[in-house]
Enzyme design. Sequence first.
Site, short mmCIF file in Angstrom:
data_model
loop_
_atom_site.label_atom_id
_atom_site.label_comp_id
_atom_site.label_asym_id
_atom_site.label_seq_id
_atom_site.Cartn_x
_atom_site.Cartn_y
_atom_site.Cartn_z
N SER A 84 0.81 -1.22 0.00
CA SER A 84 0.00 0.00 0.00
C SER A 84 0.84 1.27 0.00
CB SER A 84 -0.96 -0.01 1.18
OG SER A 84 -0.31 -0.46 2.33
N THR A 186 -1.40 3.38 4.41
CA THR A 186 -0.51 4.55 4.34
C THR A 186 0.48 4.56 5.50
OG1 THR A 186 -2.27 5.85 3.38
CG2 THR A 186 -0.52 7.07 4.45
N THR A 204 1.69 6.92 0.24
CA THR A 204 0.76 5.82 0.00
C THR A 204 0.56 5.57 -1.49
OG1 THR A 204 -1.48 5.01 0.55
CG2 THR A 204 -1.31 7.32 -0.05
N ARG A 214 -7.89 9.23 -9.17
CA ARG A 214 -8.31 9.49 -7.78
C ARG A 214 -7.11 9.93 -6.93
NH1 ARG A 214 -7.06 7.32 -2.38
NH2 ARG A 214 -8.95 7.39 -1.17
N THR A 237 -4.63 7.41 8.35
CA THR A 237 -4.63 6.29 7.43
C THR A 237 -6.06 5.77 7.33
OG1 THR A 237 -3.70 4.09 6.96
CG2 THR A 237 -4.04 4.64 9.27
N GLY A 238 -6.35 5.06 6.25
CA GLY A 238 -7.70 4.53 6.08
C GLY A 238 -8.39 5.14 4.88
N1 ASP Z 1 -5.59 7.03 3.16
C1 ASP Z 1 -5.16 6.37 1.95
C2 ASP Z 1 -6.00 6.84 0.80
O1 ASP Z 1 -7.20 6.99 0.95
C3 ASP Z 1 -5.22 4.89 1.98
C4 ASP Z 1 -4.90 4.16 3.24
O2 ASP Z 1 -4.39 4.68 4.20
O3 ASP Z 1 -5.16 2.97 3.24
O4 ASP Z 1 -5.47 7.00 -0.26
#
Ligand code: ASP
Length: 324
Positions: A84, A186, A204, A214, A237-238
């Site tokens: 990721s 991330t 990330t 995106r 993150t997320g």
């Molecule tokens: N926050 C990151 C994104 O939306 C992805 C992640 O942390 O998993 O690109």
Amino acid sequence: MITRRKFSSLFGLSILGNSLKSCSAGVMTDTTNSFVSGNLVISTWRNPTANQLAFSALKSEDKSLLDAVEVGINTVEDDPKDQSVGYGGRPDKNGEVTLDACIMDSKGNVGSVTYLKEIKHAISVARLVLETTPHVILSGQGAQDFALENGYIKENLLTEKSKLEYDEWAKEMKYEPKANIERHDTIGLLVKDAQGNLSGGCSTSGMAYKLGGRVGDSPIPGAGLFVDNEIGACTATGVGELVLKTCASFLCVEFMRSGLSPQAACEKAIMRIIDKIGAEKQQVGLICCNKKGQIGAYSIMSGFVYSVTDNDSTQILEAYSYSL
Ligand code: ASP
């Protein structure tokens, strides 16, 4: 020194205790009353090597806080097993790996790249934007051209493993934002020196199989990362869309400015996401620290871990969460 407590102590300490539904079992860490007065590195997910490299840089007299952030994040960008971030990252819907990164220093300077292709060290390019241009964000082709002009080389970032998984996914092309898929997403990494100066960065490949073009929260200052050297720093993150809609990192720093502890600030920022947007089965994790070296971490779903390095040790800790 970070001390461990059983989860049951949280309800007594959390300002949002009654909004917590449940949590996973086991030892979690309440850092509300712990201070790290010396150098400190915290990062999202499990990154012992990144933390230790950043910590060594912090200790070194000829290295800056940004050096510490960069060296820590570079090691995760280099790791093909981490799917990721950087090399080995999962691709977008079109099968292309595209990277987002942001870095912010103690003077409030920011550099960022979005939708960067074929350049492994997105955080280093973001740092170049910060240090050598009058801009904050470079995107897509412009970001890649800028990297190439500055000596970076194009590399194929799609590993065999990520390609095989993508080919499998492409049979149905059903997009679903997935949380905690490999216990890493991330990397967001925050550093504090012994004088209380702060800096941070994040990098990330974004949500796996996202639409082409995106851009997530990570490269957007105030969303995936925010540092205010007077107050504190936060990174996320997320699911980036949830973080973008709430400016979650900025919000968390502002909650600290209003007097909340880092732990309470993280909880309140996550609750804002849940209250305003709803977050059924979607993950966001926040980590933050203030100038005094207090740490906070909180997530919507359980399973969010973070790494903390101080002079005594590197610990991988599980964050408190809103739901199981
Ligand atoms: N926050 C990151 C994104 O939306 C992805 C992640 O942390 O998993 O690109």
